[in-house]
Write an enzyme that holds these catalytic residues in place. Structure first.
Site, PDB file in Angstrom:
ATOM      1  CE1 TYR A   1      -4.829  -0.915  -4.745  1.00  0.00           C
ATOM      2  CE2 TYR A   1      -5.326  -3.260  -4.899  1.00  0.00           C
ATOM      3  CZ  TYR A   1      -5.080  -2.133  -4.133  1.00  0.00           C
ATOM      4  OH  TYR A   1      -5.057  -2.229  -2.762  1.00  0.00           O
TER       5      TYR A   1
ATOM      6  CE  LYS B   1      -3.877   0.902  -1.501  1.00  0.00           C
ATOM      7  NZ  LYS B   1      -4.393   0.133  -0.406  1.00  0.00           N
TER       8      LYS B   1
ATOM      9  CB  SER C   1      -0.940   0.024   1.203  1.00  0.00           C
ATOM     10  OG  SER C   1      -2.138  -0.605   0.849  1.00  0.00           O
TER      11      SER C   1
ATOM     12  CE1 TYR D   1      -3.429  -0.764   5.376  1.00  0.00           C
ATOM     13  CE2 TYR D   1      -1.723  -1.202   6.967  1.00  0.00           C
ATOM     14  CZ  TYR D   1      -2.177  -1.214   5.675  1.00  0.00           C
ATOM     15  OH  TYR D   1      -1.364  -1.672   4.683  1.00  0.00           O
TER      16      TYR D   1
ATOM     17  CB  VAL E   1      -0.152  -5.984   4.137  1.00  0.00           C
ATOM     18  CG1 VAL E   1      -1.412  -5.327   4.653  1.00  0.00           C
ATOM     19  CG2 VAL E   1      -0.214  -6.237   2.643  1.00  0.00           C
TER      20      VAL E   1
HETATM   21  N1  GLU Z   1      -2.360  -5.330  -2.226  1.00  0.00           N
HETATM   22  C1  GLU Z   1      -2.907  -5.248  -0.916  1.00  0.00           C
HETATM   23  C2  GLU Z   1      -4.392  -5.351  -0.990  1.00  0.00           C
HETATM   24  O1  GLU Z   1      -4.971  -4.759  -1.842  1.00  0.00           O
HETATM   25  C3  GLU Z   1      -2.491  -3.946  -0.301  1.00  0.00           C
HETATM   26  C4  GLU Z   1      -2.818  -3.935   1.132  1.00  0.00           C
HETATM   27  C5  GLU Z   1      -1.993  -3.009   1.932  1.00  0.00           C
HETATM   28  O2  GLU Z   1      -0.763  -3.009   1.900  1.00  0.00           O
HETATM   29  O3  GLU Z   1      -2.634  -2.239   2.661  1.00  0.00           O
HETATM   30  O4  GLU Z   1      -5.019  -6.023  -0.224  1.00  0.00           O
END
Ligand code: GLU
Length: 304
Positions: free
Chosen positions: A188, A66, A63, A240, A258
């Site tokens: 994505y 992002k 993530s 989160y 994650v």
């Molecule tokens: N590729 C992971 C998902 O979409 C990213 C999650 C993350 O790192 O928050 O679940």
């Protein structure tokens, strides 16, 4: 400040926290990462670099990617992105379907999965080969520390990412995606599969500590106003469901993934990246968050 000595002290003091978290296994290709990996890197706007442990080893940034696509979308269309995505903490899991339905397909913020897909959709609309465009942007920022797509992780996410597919279809049903669902998901999953080291991450996001200017080349990546926006969204939505905790204990804008990475920005001063794959109950790197807390405590640096 002797950041190197501080990193060494931190490495010593986090030892009791290893073995207390869990490596993410909902993406099968991530489950095999060695849990004891640990790296830290600090890059200052003055051009100094410090690192410790596995700081040069690339890992799955998940993530954290992002932030790259958010930066790209802001470069393309600036504040227009906020027409389809909010800027409030979600208070819900990062892949919540309930919240998206309740709020008519407007994701709470660009750092939860649904919000990131909307941002990725914008990036797709403004690039011809989006996967290549994202990769070359990341490589430009990360420099010689290199960045690459991990095709095995991307495939693993595609095969098991039913919830992400559901989110994308949901967004499409509300008319919030311009491009086909499969195209958005493909990009994505690839952006999440990007690998980068702590050193690469600390270098790549230094522009967020420097009013949007990349210190090495003096190139402007985004405006000071856009930099403020991204740092604000990181502070309020980057960790989160534990953003309050992170602001309380660390006191810097941060973004985790994650894969166990966290980047944190101290505006005007430095960018710091840590990696330790074992996650706490909130999905943030357990040792990484502790290391960041120790860093801001020992250095007295925070935005507060
Ligand atoms: N590729 C992971 C998902 O979409 C990213 C999650 C993350 O790192 O928050 O679940």
């Amino acid at each position: 400040m002797d950041y190197q000595a501080i990193l060494e002290e931190i490495a010593e003091e986090v030892q009791p926290f290893f073995g207390k978290g869990r490596v993410a296994d909902y993406i099968p290709a991530l489950a095999g990462v060695a849990p004891g990996k640990f790296g830290m890197a600090v890059h200052t706007v003055q051009g100094e670099t410090f690192h410790w442990g596995d700081a040069a080893e690339p890992f799955s940034i998940q993530s954290i990617s992002k932030l790259f696509t958010l930066t790209m979308a802001m470069r393309f269309i600036d504040d227009k992105i906020w027409e389809r995505v909010g800027k409030e903490p979600s208070g819900n899991p990062f892949n919540s379907l309930v919240q998206l339905e309740y709020e008519q397909g407007i994701p709470r913020n660009p750092l939860i999965n649904a919000g990131a897909m909307v941002i990725t959709d914008y990036v797709i609309s403004h690039t011809s080969d989006t996967r290549a465009a994202i990769l070359s942007f990341v490589q430009y920022l990360a420099g010689s520390d290199g960045a690459a797509y991990d095709e095995q992780v991307a495939r693993s996410e595609k095969e098991t990412g039913h919830r992400n597919a559901a989110l994308a279809h949901f967004l499409k049903s509300y008319g919030r995606l311009d491009n086909p669902v499969d195209t958005v998901l493909d990009v994505y999953f690839h952006q999440c599969s990007l690998t980068l080291s702590c050193q690469g991450l600390a270098r790549a996001f230094l522009f967020l500590a420097n009013q949007g200017v990349f210190p090495q080349s003096k190139a402007r990546i985004i405006t000071p106003r856009q930099t403020k926006r991204i740092n604000a969204v990181m502070l309020t939505c980057g960790m989160y469901d534990a953003v309050g905790d992170f602001a309380f204990w660390v006191g810097l804008p941060g973004k985790s993934g994650v894969g166990g990475g966290i980047v944190a920005v101290d505006p005007g001063e430095l960018c710091l990246a840590v990696w330790s794959p074992e996650l706490n109950a909130s999905g943030n790197s357990l040792v990484g968050a502790k290391a960041l807390e120790l860093f801001t405590t020992k250095t007295g640096r925070s935005i507060f």
